[in-house]
Scaffold this motif. Sequence first.
Motif, PDB file in Angstrom:
ATOM      1  N   GLU A   1       0.855  -1.186   0.000  1.00 18.53           N
ATOM      2  CA  GLU A   1       0.000   0.000   0.000  1.00 18.53           C
ATOM      3  C   GLU A   1       0.890   1.233   0.000  1.00 18.53           C
ATOM      4  O   GLU A   1       1.926   1.243   0.657  1.00 18.53           O
TER       5      GLU A   1
ATOM      6  N   ARG B   1      17.030  -0.314   4.020  1.00 22.26           N
ATOM      7  CA  ARG B   1      15.949  -0.293   3.039  1.00 22.26           C
ATOM      8  C   ARG B   1      15.043  -1.513   3.149  1.00 22.26           C
ATOM      9  O   ARG B   1      14.064  -1.621   2.437  1.00 22.26           O
TER      10      ARG B   1
ATOM     11  N   ASP C   1      13.166  11.434   1.750  1.00 20.96           N
ATOM     12  CA  ASP C   1      14.415  10.898   2.251  1.00 20.96           C
ATOM     13  C   ASP C   1      14.726   9.588   1.531  1.00 20.96           C
ATOM     14  O   ASP C   1      13.843   8.960   0.966  1.00 20.96           O
ATOM     15  N   VAL C   2      15.981   9.189   1.579  1.00 23.43           N
ATOM     16  CA  VAL C   2      16.367   7.943   0.932  1.00 23.43           C
ATOM     17  C   VAL C   2      15.465   6.821   1.441  1.00 23.43           C
ATOM     18  O   VAL C   2      15.216   6.714   2.642  1.00 23.43           O
ATOM     19  N   GLY C   3      14.938   6.039   0.517  1.00 22.98           N
ATOM     20  CA  GLY C   3      14.105   4.908   0.893  1.00 22.98           C
ATOM     21  C   GLY C   3      12.649   5.250   1.136  1.00 22.98           C
ATOM     22  O   GLY C   3      11.849   4.383   1.489  1.00 22.98           O
ATOM     23  N   SER C   4      12.254   6.497   0.932  1.00 26.94           N
ATOM     24  CA  SER C   4      10.874   6.884   1.228  1.00 26.94           C
ATOM     25  C   SER C   4       9.910   6.433   0.125  1.00 26.94           C
ATOM     26  O   SER C   4       8.700   6.536   0.279  1.00 26.94           O
ATOM     27  N   GLY C   5      10.456   5.946  -1.000  1.00 28.54           N
ATOM     28  CA  GLY C   5       9.587   5.427  -2.053  1.00 28.54           C
ATOM     29  C   GLY C   5       9.189   6.456  -3.087  1.00 28.54           C
ATOM     30  O   GLY C   5       8.018   6.612  -3.432  1.00 28.54           O
ATOM     31  N   LYS C   6      10.181   7.129  -3.655  1.00 27.90           N
ATOM     32  CA  LYS C   6       9.895   8.143  -4.665  1.00 27.90           C
ATOM     33  C   LYS C   6       9.597   7.511  -6.028  1.00 27.90           C
ATOM     34  O   LYS C   6       8.852   8.065  -6.824  1.00 27.90           O
ATOM     35  N   THR C   7      10.185   6.322  -6.269  1.00 24.93           N
ATOM     36  CA  THR C   7      10.073   5.742  -7.606  1.00 24.93           C
ATOM     37  C   THR C   7       8.619   5.452  -7.974  1.00 24.93           C
ATOM     38  O   THR C   7       8.187   5.716  -9.097  1.00 24.93           O
ATOM     39  N   VAL C   8       7.877   4.923  -7.030  1.00 23.43           N
ATOM     40  CA  VAL C   8       6.503   4.555  -7.354  1.00 23.43           C
ATOM     41  C   VAL C   8       5.652   5.817  -7.571  1.00 23.43           C
ATOM     42  O   VAL C   8       4.736   5.830  -8.400  1.00 23.43           O
TER      43      VAL C   8
ATOM     44  N   PRO D   1      17.637  -4.087  -0.882  1.00 26.23           N
ATOM     45  CA  PRO D   1      17.040  -4.104   0.461  1.00 26.23           C
ATOM     46  C   PRO D   1      17.705  -5.090   1.430  1.00 26.23           C
ATOM     47  O   PRO D   1      17.634  -4.896   2.641  1.00 26.23           O
TER      48      PRO D   1
ATOM     49  N   PRO E   1       8.156   3.867   4.370  1.00 28.49           N
ATOM     50  CA  PRO E   1       7.254   2.708   4.367  1.00 28.49           C
ATOM     51  C   PRO E   1       7.356   1.974   5.696  1.00 28.49           C
ATOM     52  O   PRO E   1       8.397   2.029   6.352  1.00 28.49           O
ATOM     53  N   PRO E   2       6.281   1.292   6.088  1.00 26.55           N
ATOM     54  CA  PRO E   2       6.263   0.668   7.410  1.00 26.55           C
ATOM     55  C   PRO E   2       7.325  -0.422   7.547  1.00 26.55           C
ATOM     56  O   PRO E   2       7.772  -0.996   6.566  1.00 26.55           O
TER      57      PRO E   2
ATOM     58  N   ARG F   1      10.418  -0.178   8.585  1.00 24.77           N
ATOM     59  CA  ARG F   1      11.834   0.219   8.551  1.00 24.77           C
ATOM     60  C   ARG F   1      12.310   0.563   9.948  1.00 24.77           C
ATOM     61  O   ARG F   1      11.606   1.213  10.709  1.00 24.77           O
TER      62      ARG F   1
ATOM     63  N   GLN G   1       3.089   9.233   0.622  1.00 18.33           N
ATOM     64  CA  GLN G   1       3.131   9.016  -0.837  1.00 18.33           C
ATOM     65  C   GLN G   1       1.805   9.428  -1.464  1.00 18.33           C
ATOM     66  O   GLN G   1       1.779  10.110  -2.495  1.00 18.33           O
TER      67      GLN G   1
ATOM     68  N   THR H   1       2.135   4.725   1.297  1.00 20.35           N
ATOM     69  CA  THR H   1       2.042   5.397   2.606  1.00 20.35           C
ATOM     70  C   THR H   1       1.183   6.651   2.448  1.00 20.35           C
ATOM     71  O   THR H   1       0.951   7.123   1.329  1.00 20.35           O
TER      72      THR H   1
HETATM   73  P1  ADP Z   1      13.783   6.301  -2.906  1.00 15.89           P
HETATM   74  O1  ADP Z   1      12.814   7.281  -2.382  1.00 15.89           O
HETATM   75  O2  ADP Z   1      15.072   6.304  -2.136  1.00 15.89           O
HETATM   76  O3  ADP Z   1      13.991   6.429  -4.389  1.00 15.89           O
HETATM   77  P2  ADP Z   1      12.656   3.780  -3.657  1.00 15.89           P
HETATM   78  O4  ADP Z   1      11.604   4.312  -4.548  1.00 15.89           O
HETATM   79  O5  ADP Z   1      13.852   3.154  -4.272  1.00 15.89           O
HETATM   80  O6  ADP Z   1      13.130   4.888  -2.621  1.00 15.89           O
HETATM   81  O7  ADP Z   1      11.934   2.777  -2.646  1.00 15.89           O
HETATM   82  C1  ADP Z   1      12.686   2.070  -1.684  1.00 15.89           C
HETATM   83  C2  ADP Z   1      12.105   0.694  -1.508  1.00 15.89           C
HETATM   84  O8  ADP Z   1      10.867   0.769  -0.823  1.00 15.89           O
HETATM   85  C3  ADP Z   1      11.831  -0.005  -2.811  1.00 15.89           C
HETATM   86  O9  ADP Z   1      12.214  -1.348  -2.672  1.00 15.89           O
HETATM   87  C4  ADP Z   1      10.340   0.182  -2.985  1.00 15.89           C
HETATM   88  O10 ADP Z   1       9.745  -0.845  -3.765  1.00 15.89           O
HETATM   89  C5  ADP Z   1       9.843   0.109  -1.560  1.00 15.89           C
HETATM   90  N1  ADP Z   1       8.585   0.829  -1.290  1.00 15.89           N
HETATM   91  C6  ADP Z   1       8.199   2.006  -1.831  1.00 15.89           C
HETATM   92  N2  ADP Z   1       7.013   2.391  -1.330  1.00 15.89           N
HETATM   93  C7  ADP Z   1       6.653   1.442  -0.443  1.00 15.89           C
HETATM   94  C8  ADP Z   1       5.513   1.280   0.407  1.00 15.89           C
HETATM   95  N3  ADP Z   1       4.520   2.177   0.447  1.00 15.89           N
HETATM   96  N4  ADP Z   1       5.470   0.175   1.190  1.00 15.89           N
HETATM   97  C9  ADP Z   1       6.457  -0.727   1.157  1.00 15.89           C
HETATM   98  N5  ADP Z   1       7.546  -0.614   0.379  1.00 15.89           N
HETATM   99  C10 ADP Z   1       7.650   0.439  -0.416  1.00 15.89           C
END
Ligand code: ADP
Length: 695
Positions: free
Chosen positions: A277, A588, A306-313, A561, A454-455, A457, A282, A279
């Motif tokens: 899901e 991560r 921040d690093v790992g916050s899930g920007k890619t999605v 990760p 994401p939860p 961490r 996000q 966050t």
């Molecule tokens: P960054 O913000 O540093 O670019 P990433 O987009 O690489 O971060 O995401 C870091 C990791 O967290 C990836 O493996 C991604 O699939 C995972 N991720 C992103 N959003 C979530 C979420 N809401 N819940 C769980 N995992 C997530």
Amino acid sequence: MKKAFPPKPFHERPIATLKGVGPSIAAKLEKLGMKTAFDLLLHLPLRWQDRTRITPIGALQPGDSCVVQGEILHTEITIRKRRMLLVQISDGTGMRLMLRYFRFSKAQQENLPKGKVIRVFGEVRRSAVGFEMIHPEVRSVNSEQPAALEESLTPVYPATEGLSQNKLRSLIVGLLDELQQQPALLQDPLPVEVRKQAPPCSLVDALLNLHRPPPDVSQRRLLEGDTAWQQRLAFDELLAHAVSMQQRRAATRSQLGLALKLDEAVKVKFLAGLGFELTNAQNKVVAAIEKDLQQEQPAMRLVQGDVGSGKTVVAALAALQAIANGEQALMMAPTELLAEQHWLNFQKWFSPLGIEPVLLRGRSKKADREAAFSAPMVIGTHALFQADMQFEKPAVAIIDEQHRFGVHQRLALRDKRSDGRMPHQIIMTATPIPRTLAMTGYADLDYSVIDELPPGRQPIKTVVMSNERRPELAERIGAACAAGEQAYWVCTLVEESEALQAEAAEDTAEWLAEHLPNVRVGLVHGRLKADQKEMVMKAFKNAELDLLVATTVVEVGVDVPNASLMIIENAERLGLAQLHQLRGRVGRGSRQSHCVLTYQPPLSENAKTRLNTMRDTTDGFKIAEADLKIRGPGELMGTKQSGELNYKVADLERDRHWLPVVKDLALELLHQQPDAAANLVVRWMGSKTQYADVG
Ligand code: ADP
Ligand code: MG
């Protein structure tokens, strides 16, 4: 008789036309950014000297610079360690002051006979037997005609080679005298209503008093910028910047972009395939972007997470909105490695929706490139910006980890569409932007923050230790890898040379492989070819390697990760932003991660502060605030070169209380009194705004 031209107002008077300014001085002043007489008056003193009164020798304090008057008791030349002239004076207050000269002429010596009364100015130091001054300035005092003291504090300007203190003083004094007689030469650009919100002091008073402060003003307050004079100037400057920012913003927003409808059905399908899901943070940013893209105005949004916050999605959802409208999305990463990582993710996410993302590499063949021009989703490095990249209809451009690009690089996008419409731009960065900078409307972007991880961490635990404990560290890595963890070992070198960096990493990898026979060690550095690098990274990602020895090339965005231990060698050599990025490669996954920062003793105070900051917090914002304190705003986000944050008088930290005020005022001023607004900008920033080449 010929009629004299009325004197030009200061901000319209070119520096080269000032009395006493020849071509070479003019060139030097212009190099320092001074183009008009007004600019020269903004060359404010660094500090001030008090030559307005005589201090009794008995009241001297070490560190003070002051005027002392006394009678010479004794003059001699000694040759102890060095030949020097010693002159002792007394003013009858019970103590004596020693004057010490290492360089002196015969005439000088003869000019200081016993019994003569002199006045000296210099810095007081403690010596073995009392107080002394080294190389003080001397004046003889004629009892019939005692020399007058100064009436105001004496300014000390930032001087440079070929532009001496005396030259600057005489030029500025010339202007001040003129201004005192004709204050109208410096008209206040602020309308009366705005002036009511400014510090209670006129522009003319501010300048007259800062260059010639009255003797009773506190030097401490001057140095801290805590006077109405300094605050008035800072206020004007911040307001000018805010206005210019709003002007630029309006110019960008007036261009035509594309309104992209949101396709809920596609979005739902995409989210269902993710396996997690989003966050709340996000979702919030996604909503902001969705709204942006539905407007016909081109979006310019900076997403900080921040690093790992899930920007890619979040980026993927933005891309999807363009693709669902039959348009094209582009995503740019700072390295090929990261581009490929994104491509793999996007493939996984988009293929089920019938969308095939295309990866463009530097070495891609011409035919592949051309095929990409019409692909719905293209991922690559900054090569995507090149002029020969004729994309058919990019509607959304996402730039990942912006700090690796020069600010200017995002601009080339403008001409990417044949219909002249401007693509929406989303810039992703992990570099936190301190609140103060964000409030200046940093670089004219809208701004969103993913302020939640994401939860699951756990915060990374960080320790700091001396390099001498390397063997102990090797053991620790052995144990971690035996337990199924993966680790990074980052080598740093001060030298910028890639060759030396690579060599150091090679040596370390060899040493570790020798000490840890059961650990599979890989090596990446900047000298490897792109495909070699990728192979090693892929092997590490697939857990075919346990330990990755690397130079700082792993800094940005790499997502493995399972890696939960990171050693950064000679961490004292890196800045906070870089350390934070590097450390973000671990932590991560859901496993507890550790980071070890090693250093070469002894540590400087500055380095100690940096390492302690890293140990004490993983919060990117706190780290950025600390960074701002240590380095100043100009260095953040690589903006130094672009000069975006160069203020003449204002200090973002010191004057941050004005930021919200000037932001509102700037809008008001632009709407209600555009002429006054334009005047203010010209006054402070010259005829063209300094942002003109950006965007
Ligand atoms: P960054 O913000 O540093 O670019 P990433 O987009 O690489 O971060 O995401 C870091 C990791 O967290 C990836 O493996 C991604 O699939 C995972 N991720 C992103 N959003 C979530 C979420 N809401 N819940 C769980 N995992 C997530
Ligand atoms: Mg990323």
